[in-house]
Design a protein around this motif. Structure first.
Motif, PDB file in Angstrom:
ATOM      1  N   TYR A   7       3.382  -1.647  -5.408  1.00 63.69           N
ATOM      2  CA  TYR A   7       2.843  -1.370  -4.279  1.00 63.69           C
ATOM      3  C   TYR A   7       2.989  -2.596  -3.617  1.00 63.69           C
ATOM      4  O   TYR A   7       2.422  -3.278  -3.035  1.00 63.69           O
TER       5      TYR A   7
ATOM      6  N   LYS B  45       0.192   7.702  -1.605  1.00 66.32           N
ATOM      7  CA  LYS B  45      -1.441   7.143  -2.294  1.00 66.32           C
ATOM      8  C   LYS B  45      -1.561   7.299  -3.303  1.00 66.32           C
ATOM      9  O   LYS B  45      -2.448   7.007  -4.077  1.00 66.32           O
TER      10      LYS B  45
ATOM     11  N   SER C   4       0.752  -2.002   3.352  1.00 66.62           N
ATOM     12  CA  SER C   4       0.413  -0.839   2.219  1.00 66.62           C
ATOM     13  C   SER C   4       0.466   0.878   2.814  1.00 66.62           C
ATOM     14  O   SER C   4       0.831   1.090   3.480  1.00 66.62           O
TER      15      SER C   4
ATOM     16  N   GLU D  69       0.405   4.484  -6.012  1.00 63.98           N
ATOM     17  CA  GLU D  69      -0.186   3.987  -5.063  1.00 63.98           C
ATOM     18  C   GLU D  69      -0.028   2.695  -6.022  1.00 63.98           C
ATOM     19  O   GLU D  69       1.252   1.498  -6.455  1.00 63.98           O
TER      20      GLU D  69
ATOM     21  N   LYS E 252      -0.056  11.851   1.214  1.00 57.38           N
ATOM     22  CA  LYS E 252      -0.931  11.289   0.744  1.00 57.38           C
ATOM     23  C   LYS E 252      -0.447  11.853  -0.449  1.00 57.38           C
ATOM     24  O   LYS E 252      -1.203  10.984  -1.729  1.00 57.38           O
TER      25      LYS E 252
ATOM     26  N   ASP F   6      -1.200   3.044   3.744  1.00 55.24           N
ATOM     27  CA  ASP F   6      -2.083   2.728   4.334  1.00 55.24           C
ATOM     28  C   ASP F   6      -1.816   2.625   6.042  1.00 55.24           C
ATOM     29  O   ASP F   6      -2.109   3.517   7.565  1.00 55.24           O
TER      30      ASP F   6
ATOM     31  N   THR G 109       6.878   4.367  -3.081  1.00 51.13           N
ATOM     32  CA  THR G 109       6.128   3.272  -3.463  1.00 51.13           C
ATOM     33  C   THR G 109       6.412   2.177  -4.259  1.00 51.13           C
ATOM     34  O   THR G 109       7.134   2.841  -5.723  1.00 51.13           O
TER      35      THR G 109
END
Ligand code: M6R
Length: 614
Positions: free
Chosen positions: A29, A22, A50, A25, A19, A52, A72
């Motif tokens: 990325y 994200k 990604s 990001e 979380k 995700d 990231t």
């Protein structure tokens, strides 16, 4: 240029790390990675897709562990690839590091101190776990392993030892197999600790943590912290230090999209709010107050602004604003050029202002340091509380734009302009009646920006459909609207990948005319000021070369329609305030055009939100 996060507590680390990653990001990325530590085992998962995608490919049952770190990446050393994704580990796979920054001397460390180590990546970061391993190896291994949990001090010393070998910048989080905490350290890269209840967090940016806590400790330059679930120990230069815990008022909704399709659109719609909040910070009962210790004796002094990208264009606009209102000379330099130029600061009576949304742009920080070395008074104008620029400068003026997540800067640009209007008036010696007129108009700017959002957007949408079919676009303006043309072009190129050039309207005929055809539309800013007739003349010349022209013009301008193909109407203001409605319109135009072209608006290719490398 990367985002890093860490967690230590009583909950499962994996979903928390995912979380948090994200949320940041946008810092990079091109790959990502996570490590979770579970009773004497560490699990690492990496991806060039990604976060995700990473999440979808880890089954939670596979990993449990109450300590985790994540990263990231925006590549600086080594191509975007799985092997170069963080975390990086030592040879035994016991020490893991996530890192944001650049280790300048990594190659000589590899060839010298670590010449017998095997490296698995091409990154500069990988030397850090190996160096830590080397120092830990000096401790008695058996005693160390048996009492690892108690060995925070040894691990911290080993991290310090490793860091003492490094040249460059870093924010790092270190996890060690079997150790019940994390070690974090920073040098010239931001790092914060989020304070929880029997759990603590670490991150490179506050938005990463807002879903978990709003109790934030900003680590200072040179800090090293040992973070466990119920303790935070911070040390600097060998002694324990206490850092204040601050309550961050940004809600998680502030940092999320709030129902808009993209952060950029949300942030454009927040431009009126950014103006209100920035004004509120320094304006009370018609008095502008930058704080008790903020005085610029303008007598014989000038202002030098240093900045990059959009902040540079805001600074250029600031030059027009402050020179118009305060009659104080302002010079603007690109930070990346200023740092290596022979710019004469010696003996100059100059106040150096660094304009930087993030407060972390490496070139801008370098420029601030250069100014400091020359003994100049320095001011940081930034949006980010506790950012590096605020630590270097003598004084900080915060714009209050709120978190800006979209890579393309929008509301921060508008907030920067508001600071310049306030500064211009603060420094001005204009008669009281004129001052009040300016202030009244400044206070009207939130409505003006809102009118553009409410009334011009539908029209802009049509023009965006048209513009999206072209590959080359010029933006022209004069005076205070020249920087607005430059910013309009930057915004369009960065998110729509259309080649766009901003130009002084009078300059096209000195070369770029050669490029004008029916396939090169021109966006012309035509504000009713002393440059209007001349700019209109330039528009006629452009039309004569066959280029379609879209004008940005005021509602009451009845003349313009005769000479251009289309008009985007903005509210009437006095010329010096016209950048506000004009830029709101151009931000929308860039956004709508990029959307028509189906571009990745919030994360344009090859870019990152804050550029923390030179
Ligand atoms: O955080 P800063 O204002 O120092 O950032 C400077 C530039 O990197 C930034 O404005 C960049 O040009 C934006 N992506 C433009 O939209």
């Amino acid at each position: 240029m990367c985002g890093i996060v860490g967690y230590v507590g009583e909950r499962e680390a994996l979903p928390i790390i995912l979380k948090s990653l994200k949320r940041i990001e946008y810092r990079g990325y091109d790959s990502c990675g996570i490590l979770v530590q579970d009773k004497g085992k560490i699990h690492v998962y990496k991806s060039v897709e990604s976060i995700d995608y990473l999440e979808a490919n880890i089954s939670e049952s596979e990993y449990d562990g109450k300590i985790g770190i994540g990263h990231t990446r925006w590549a600086t050393h080594g191509a975007p690839s799985k092997k170069n994704a963080h975390p990086h580990l030592d040879g035994k796979g016991e020490i893991a590091v996530v890192h944001n920054g650049i280790i300048e001397n990594y190659q000589s460390i590899k060839e010298g101190l670590l010449s017998n180590c095997v490296f698995k990546s091409e990154t500069d970061t990988e030397v850090i776990p190996h160096l830590i391993h080397q120092t830990l190896g000096k401790f008695d291994q058996q005693t160390f392993k048996k009492s690892l949990i108690k060995n925070a001090a040894q691990i911290k010393e080993a991290v310090k030892d490793a860091l003492s070998c490094l040249k460059g910048s870093y924010a790092i989080i270190v996890a060690v197999d079997g150790f019940d905490g994390l070690v974090a350290a920073r040098k010239e890269s931001p790092l914060v600790i989020g304070v929880g209840d029997r759990e603590n967090f670490i991150a490179s940016d506050v938005p990463a943590l807002l879903e978990q806590t709003n109790r934030i400790i900003f680590l200072d330059e040179g800090d090293i912290a040992v973070v466990k679930k119920d303790s935070i120990y911070i040390e600097n230069s060998g002694s324990e230090v206490k850092r204040e815990e601050r309550l961050i008022e940004w809600t998680i909704e502030d940092a999320e999209k709030g129902g808009y399709e993209h952060f950029m659109l949300k942030e454009i719609h927040e431009e009126p709010r950014a103006i209100i909040d920035t004004l509120r910070g320094y304006l009370a009962e018609d008095e502008i107050n930058f704080g008790v210790d903020f005085k610029i004796d303008t007598k014989g002094k000038s202002i030098l602004m240093v900045a990059c990208g959009t902040s540079y264009y805001a600074a250029l606009c600031g030059k027009y604003i402050i020179e118009h209102q305060a009659k104080v000379p302002v010079q603007v330099e690109l930070a990346s050029e200023f740092n290596y130029s022979d710019f004469v600061l010696d003996g100059m009576n100059v106040v150096v202002m660094a304009i930087t949304q993030s407060g972390e742009t490496a070139d801008t920080l370098m420029a601030l340091k250069k100014a400091e070395r020359y003994g100049c008074k320095t001011v940081a104008i930034t949006n980010v509380l506790g950012s590096s620029a605020t630590r270097i400068a003598d004084k900080t003026i915060y714009m209050s734009a709120g978190p800006e997540i979209g890579v393309a800067a929008t509301k921060s640009f508008v907030a920067q302009l508001v600071i310049f209007y306030l500064l211009g008036l603060f420094l001005s010696k204009m008669p009281a009646s004129e001052f009040v007129e300016h202030l009244d108009e400044l206070k009207r700017m939130p409505q003006v920006a809102q009118m553009v959002l409410d009334e011009a957007d539908v029209n802009i949408q049509n023009h965006a459909g048209y513009l999206s079919r072209y590959e080359h676009v010029f933006f022209v303006g004069r005076g205070v609207n020249l920087p607005i043309a430059l910013e309009g072009a930057l915004k369009l190129k960065e998110i729509s990948y259309i080649h766009a050039e901003g130009y002084a309207a009078g300059e096209l005929k000195h070369g770029p005319f050669a490029l004008l055809t029916e396939d090169t539309p021109v966006i012309a800013i035509l504000t009713s000021d002393n440059t209007y007739e001349k700019t209109l003349g330039n528009v006629k010349e452009i039309k004569a070369r066959g280029s379609p022209v879209i004008a940005i013009a005021e509602e009451d301008d009845e003349e313009v329609e005769k000479y251009v193909d289309a008009v985007i109407r903005v509210p009437v203001t006095s010329a010096i305030f016209s950048p506000i409605p004009n830029i709101v319109a151009l931000h929308l135009l860039a956004y709508r055009t990029a959307k028509e072209r189906g571009c990745e608006i919030d994360k344009p290719r090859n870019l990152a939100k804050s550029v923390t490398v030179e």
